[in-house]
Design an enzyme around this catalytic site. Structure first.
Site, PDB file in Angstrom:
ATOM      1  N   SER A 327      37.940  79.560  54.267  1.00  0.00           N
ATOM      2  CA  SER A 327      38.079  78.127  53.997  1.00  0.00           C
ATOM      3  C   SER A 327      36.770  77.442  53.630  1.00  0.00           C
ATOM      4  O   SER A 327      36.786  76.289  53.181  1.00  0.00           O
ATOM      5  CB  SER A 327      38.686  77.441  55.216  1.00  0.00           C
ATOM      6  N   ASP A 351      52.812  68.334  52.011  1.00  0.00           N
ATOM      7  CA  ASP A 351      52.657  69.732  52.434  1.00  0.00           C
ATOM      8  C   ASP A 351      53.777  70.166  53.336  1.00  0.00           C
ATOM      9  O   ASP A 351      53.909  69.681  54.472  1.00  0.00           O
ATOM     10  CB  ASP A 351      51.309  69.857  53.169  1.00  0.00           C
ATOM     11  N   ASP A 364      50.708  78.202  55.087  1.00  0.00           N
ATOM     12  CA  ASP A 364      49.605  77.455  55.678  1.00  0.00           C
ATOM     13  C   ASP A 364      49.515  77.864  57.130  1.00  0.00           C
ATOM     14  O   ASP A 364      50.455  78.407  57.701  1.00  0.00           O
ATOM     15  CB  ASP A 364      49.875  75.945  55.563  1.00  0.00           C
ATOM     16  N   HIS A 370      50.960  69.736  56.894  1.00  0.00           N
ATOM     17  CA  HIS A 370      50.121  68.618  57.293  1.00  0.00           C
ATOM     18  C   HIS A 370      50.649  67.285  56.803  1.00  0.00           C
ATOM     19  O   HIS A 370      49.961  66.287  56.884  1.00  0.00           O
ATOM     20  CB  HIS A 370      48.695  68.818  56.739  1.00  0.00           C
ATOM     21  N   CYS A 383      43.612  72.294  54.683  1.00  0.00           N
ATOM     22  CA  CYS A 383      44.988  72.540  54.285  1.00  0.00           C
ATOM     23  C   CYS A 383      45.070  73.594  53.184  1.00  0.00           C
ATOM     24  O   CYS A 383      44.530  73.414  52.099  1.00  0.00           O
ATOM     25  CB  CYS A 383      45.597  71.225  53.785  1.00  0.00           C
TER      26      CYS A 383
END
Lengths: 629, 387
Positions: A327, A351, A364, A370, A383
């Site tokens: 990430s 999402d 995810d 989210h 995310c």
């Protein structure tokens, strides 16, 4: 008969013989004279030259190797003088017996013998090789008294490299070793063989290797008159050596120490860079090793241990090991999307917790998603869905083009050897990398994984820290370097390694501001918030987790996997946010989430570098850290 | 007072009497040679001066011995010839049976309070014995006498060769051969021997490589003796071992040039490249520091000494005196020739010192006994004429 022996006749005959004898003497002396004439007149020039050759020997005077000093003046590598007992194998008839006899005078252990044999295998055969180093005064005295028994064996005072902080920054400093055949060939090719007469150690890795020509200095020469036994009687002329240049590093030894301590027993790497210059403040690879072990020839037990250890302590993870960024890739994706006009800061997605593409569901971390996610939130909560879609919309060529500008997937050009390129995935890269046509094809699905820093993505911590530094410096690219100044000890002249911006990434300030704000909020309210709670400065960051092992969509349960298969924890950060003084990237191998083990290390680094706080122990692991990245 | 004065004059008479036995020309030559030798010795022993002090003591002792020997009339010498010879041979047999070994050779005999090297004594007693033998049979010298002389000679030579001490064996053999030669050995015998010698040396020079090849043994020679000859033929074949001596002494001599490097300035000498520089190889020191000039002066001094000795021989009224003086003169020549030949690399390295120059008390005393004998023979002739 009587006539023949008459005294008068006898006398006459005797005198004839005397004349004959006299003539013989004259002839023989004439022969001798002709021999003298031949040697002393006809061949005089030849013998005069031979006599001079006998008399004069050109002895190298080795220069002192330059010191390595950190940015504040702490000495990281220096020299010390010690007595060594050396054997010239070519002058010794029976090596084993000689060593046995020497062992009665000085302490020679089995490991000394093994090391000596190893040195013999690696060396030029006319070398003088140490059987023992660091003799005590008593041992020196004992040997000197018996020296006549050992032709070809000598006690020498030699300078040895010493790393006073033992393991500190070992991967930066590198180590020294005896010149082996390969080194000798390299020296020969470089045309500096003369300068290495009398030198028997050379830099093998790290700065010791890359700045070898600066550190070594210029060998001096002494014309000495020597006896037949090779003993120098007097010095006829002397060209003094020029000692090697000192290296002053950009590295902060205190910071380096804090980082190495922060890792504790964990494996991993950290690179910290000053964004305004590219100067490397800390470059850590854990575990470390003690470069002092190599100085007088490493013994086989230690060598074995270093090489066969599952932790690979000799490996410089910071510049050679490439990891998926996870990430920590997202802020760069976002910045690229803004720059390329693929996203606006306000654009938001709904999402659902997954992204379906080409019949495959990309998940995810947060089950159920989210909710509504714009760019700021996508970074703060990390995310995945946002970036799956972005990658699909942007396309691999666009991503690869932008990331290349950020320096990912290419060598930074740091001033030590052994840097890896890493992998910046693209259709071109795949074509080059694989041989079979079906493997060479780029699949659109692969772009989706790349979007969240997984897939083929693999970068060194140096590259990642470099990219963070570019971001922190608003797009100005400085080449990362470890050496700040090269100081000539004799003249005092200083060669500055100027921090010159090599290029500039074309970024819009308003775009940068969006990313920076989001990264600040990561540490305020997002995944890094726990690690940076209560910090008196503002630090921007991003956590990451890199898969060491592909789970193929199955749920991840860190604790249940074998340690080596657990994910790597990553963190990138810079601080202070408004005027970045330090940018870093850190990975803790097989440690799970970035927020859990990597971010606390970064906190200790910033606390030390910005506030001067020395931590009491290794950085804590935050067991309660959220797994939502 | 008067008594003292007469005592003084008696003493002076006495001293004059002693000195009157000395031959002024030979004495002068000897002094020049010993002065030069002392100069060279001072340089060669610069790094260990105690040797130089010992050299001065040796000189004093040797000159004293010369003075004493010169007083002994030839007739008394003839009486001493046989006992000396017999004692010498007995001692050699003693060495053979009970001798002490040093440096691979059995040369020394321990006689309780000191060690002696009997072979040295034979250098004088062999020519003395042979001269006496021929003198006794002066009236009717036949082939038989020469054969007996040969046996007298070969017994000690064989024993010395067996020790082994090639250098001394050659010198004793040479001394004996010179007596036999002067006694009138037929040219018919001399010429073939000379011819064989010349052919032998020529063979060695031409076939040397084959003869020195690995594993070839020479019957009757020890390995080290073969090695010496082979090294001489090709010093570079063994530059670290025995060839080192010859190479380094050649460099010393050659680098000396015409005028030399100057006293105590020889680099080869003082940097210890010249081996045995105060003993067998002292000529290299001399030639390095005084050059060709010094070497030629040395040759001339030797020629004067040998010439004077031969002149004494030619004038002696006694056959004994003639033979002894001739042999001693030519022995001195042999010493000088063999030593300079080996140091300059034309003869094999055999342990022969440079007469009157090399360090070594025994050799110096032996040489001075020889000088004393020459002087005794000359003094006897003078006294006979005066009478």
């Amino acid at each position: 008969m009587t006539d023949l022996n008459s005294p008068e006749l006898q006398l006459v005959r005797f005198r004839r013989r005397v004349y004959f004898a006299g003539a013989l003497v004259l002839v023989c002396f004439a022969l001798l004279f002709s021999r003298f004439f031949w040697l002393q007149v006809v061949r005089h020039d030849y013998y005069a030259t031979r006599a001079e050759d006998n008399r004069i020997a050109l002895l190298p005077v080795t220069p002192n190797r330059g010191l390595i000093i950190d940015r504040k003046g702490e000495v990281l590598a220096r020299n010390y003088s010690a007595y060594t007992l050396e054997i010239q194998p070519s002058r010794v008839a029976d090596l084993e017996t000689t060593i046995d006899e020497l062992a009665q005078l000085v302490n020679i252990e089995a490991r000394d013998r093994k090391r000596f044999r190893k040195l013999m295998d690696e060396s030029r055969n006319f070398d003088s090789l140490p059987i023992r180093t660091r003799l005590t005064d008593e041992e020196v005295a004992r040997f000197i008294a018996q020296r006549y028994r050992f032709p070809g064996v000598e006690v020498r005072a030699r300078l040895f490299r010493q790393y006073p902080n033992t393991e500190l920054a070992s991967h930066v400093l590198g180590y020294m070793g005896r010149i082996n055949r390969r080194d000798a060939e390299r020296i020969e090719e470089a045309g500096v063989a003369d300068n290495y007469r009398g030198t028997d150690h050379i830099g093998k890795s790290g700065l010791e290797l890359s700045y070898e020509s600066d550190l070594h200095g210029v060998t001096g020469f002494e014309q000495v008159e020597v006896t037949a036994a090779g003993r120098a009687v007097r010095v006829l002329s002397r060209t003094p050596p020029q000692n090697g240049n000192n290296l002053r590093l950009t590295l902060d030894a205190g910071l380096q120490r804090v980082v190495e301590q922060a890792f504790g027993e964990r494996r991993g790497a950290l690179v910290a860079i000053e964004p305004s210059s590219g100067g490397v403040l800390a470059l850590v690879s854990k575990p470390t090793f003690d470069p002092n072990l190599f100085v007088d020839g490493i013994d086989s037990a230690n060598w074995e241990a270093l090489n066969t250890s599952a932790d690979h302590p000799l490996l410089n993870r910071a510049i050679y090991s490439a990891y998926p960024p996870g990430s920590t890739f997202k802020p760069f994706m976002a910045l690229g999307a803004l720059t390329a006009g693929k996203r606006t800061p306000q654009f938001a997605i709904a999402d659902p917790g997954h992204f379906d593409f080409g019949g495959h569901r990309f998940r995810d971390d947060k089950v159920g998603g989210h909710g509504s996610v714009d760019m700021h939130k996508s970074i703060v909560v990390s995310c995945n869905t946002y970036y799956y879609r972005l990658a699909a919309d942007w396309g691999i060529d666009g991503i690869a083009g932008f990331m290349a500008q950020m320096g990912l997937g290419s060598r930074t050009g740091i001033d030590i050897e052994g840097e890896a390129t890493g992998v910046l995935p693209s259709p071109e890269w795949k074509k080059k990398r694989f041989k079979k046509p079906e493997q060479q094809k780029w699949y659109a699905g692969e772009t989706i994984s790349v979007g969240i820093g997984q897939g083929y993505n693999a970068y060194t911590m140096l590259q990642l820290a470099h990219a963070v530094s570019i971001l922190a410096a608003d797009g100005v690219v400085y080449k990362p370097h470890l050496v700040k100044q090269v100081e000539n000890v004799r003249t005092g002249a200083v060669r500055e390694i100027e921090p010159q911006p090599t290029r500039r990434v074309n970024l819009k300030p308003e775009h940068i501001a969006v990313i920076k704000q989001a990264m600040e909020d990561v540490n305020k309210a997002g995944t890094g918030a726990r690690a940076f709670a209560g910090a008196p400065y503002v630090a921007a960051g991003k956590t990451g987790t890199a898969q060491a092992f592909s789970l193929r969509g199955a749920q991840y349960r860190g604790g249940k996997l074998a340690e080596k298969l657990r994910d790597h924890a990553l963190f990138i950060a810079y601080a202070p946010a408004d005027d970045p003084k330090i940018a870093l990237a850190v990975i803790v191998e097989n440690a799970g989430f970035g927020a859990q083990s990597a971010a606390p290390i970064a906190r200790q680094v910033f606390d030390y570098y910005l506030l001067g706080n020395t931590p009491a122990g290794p950085a804590p692991e935050d067991a309660d850290a959220t797994d939502s990245e | 007072m008067q008594l003292t004065a007469s005592r003084w004059s008696a003493l002076r008479e006495r001293i004059f009497g002693l000195l009157s036995a000395l031959d002024p020309p030979l004495l002068a030559i000897t002094f020049v040679l010993l002065s030069l030798a002392t100069l060279v010795m001072a340089s060669a022993t610069a790094d260990f001066s105690f040797r130089f002090d010992a050299h001065l003591v040796n000189l004093a002792v040797a000159l004293g011995v010369m003075l004493v020997v010169a007083q002994i009339p030839p007739l008394r010498l003839m009486q001493l010839a046989l006992p000396f010879y017999v004692v010498g041979v007995v001692l050699l047999i003693g060495v053979e049976l009970f001798g002490e070994t040093s440096k691979g050779a059995q040369r020394w005999l321990n006689i309780g309070f000191t060690r002696i090297q009997p072979s040295e004594m034979l250098k004088i007693s062999v020519p003395l014995m042979l001269a006496w033998y021929f003198h006794r049979h002066e009236a009717q010298l036949r082939l038989r006498d020469f054969l007996v002389a040969l046996v007298i000679l070969l017994i000690p030579v064989g024993l010395i060769f067996h020790q082994p001490d090639l250098g001394t064996a050659i010198l004793v053999l040479a001394a004996g051969v010179f007596v036999i030669f002067f006694a009138g050995l037929s040219w018919k015998l001399i010429i073939p021997v000379l011819a064989i010698g010349v052919v032998g040396i020529a063979t060695l020079a031409v076939e040397g490589d084959a003869m020195c090849a690995e594993g070839v043994e020479w019957p009757g020679f020890k390995a080290y003796q073969r090695q010496r000859v082979c090294t001489l033929l090709d010093p570079t074949s063994d530059p670290r071992g025995s060839g080192f001596h010859i190479i380094q002494s050649s460099i010393a001599i050659g680098s000396g040039g015409v005028f030399g490097k100057g006293w105590k300035e020889g680099t080869q000498t003082h940097l210890e490249f010249v081996p045995e520089r105060h003993t067998d190889f002292i000529f290299a020191v001399m030639a390095e520091e005084f050059g060709l000039l010094g070497a030629v002066v040395l040759l001339l001094i030797y020629m004067a000494m040998i010439g004077r000795g031969l002149m004494i021989a030619a004038r002696s009224p006694l056959l004994f005196g003639r033979l002894l003086a001739g042999a001693i003169s030519l022995s001195c020549f042999t010493y000088a020739f063999v030593n300079m030949g080996m140091v300059t690399g034309v003869l094999p390295v055999v342990g022969v010192p440079l007469p009157f120059v090399s360090y070594g008390g025994t050799a110096l005393v032996t040489l001075c006994i020889g000088l004393g004998l020459l002087m005794s023979i000359e003094a006897h002739r003078r006294r006979r004429r005066e009478r």
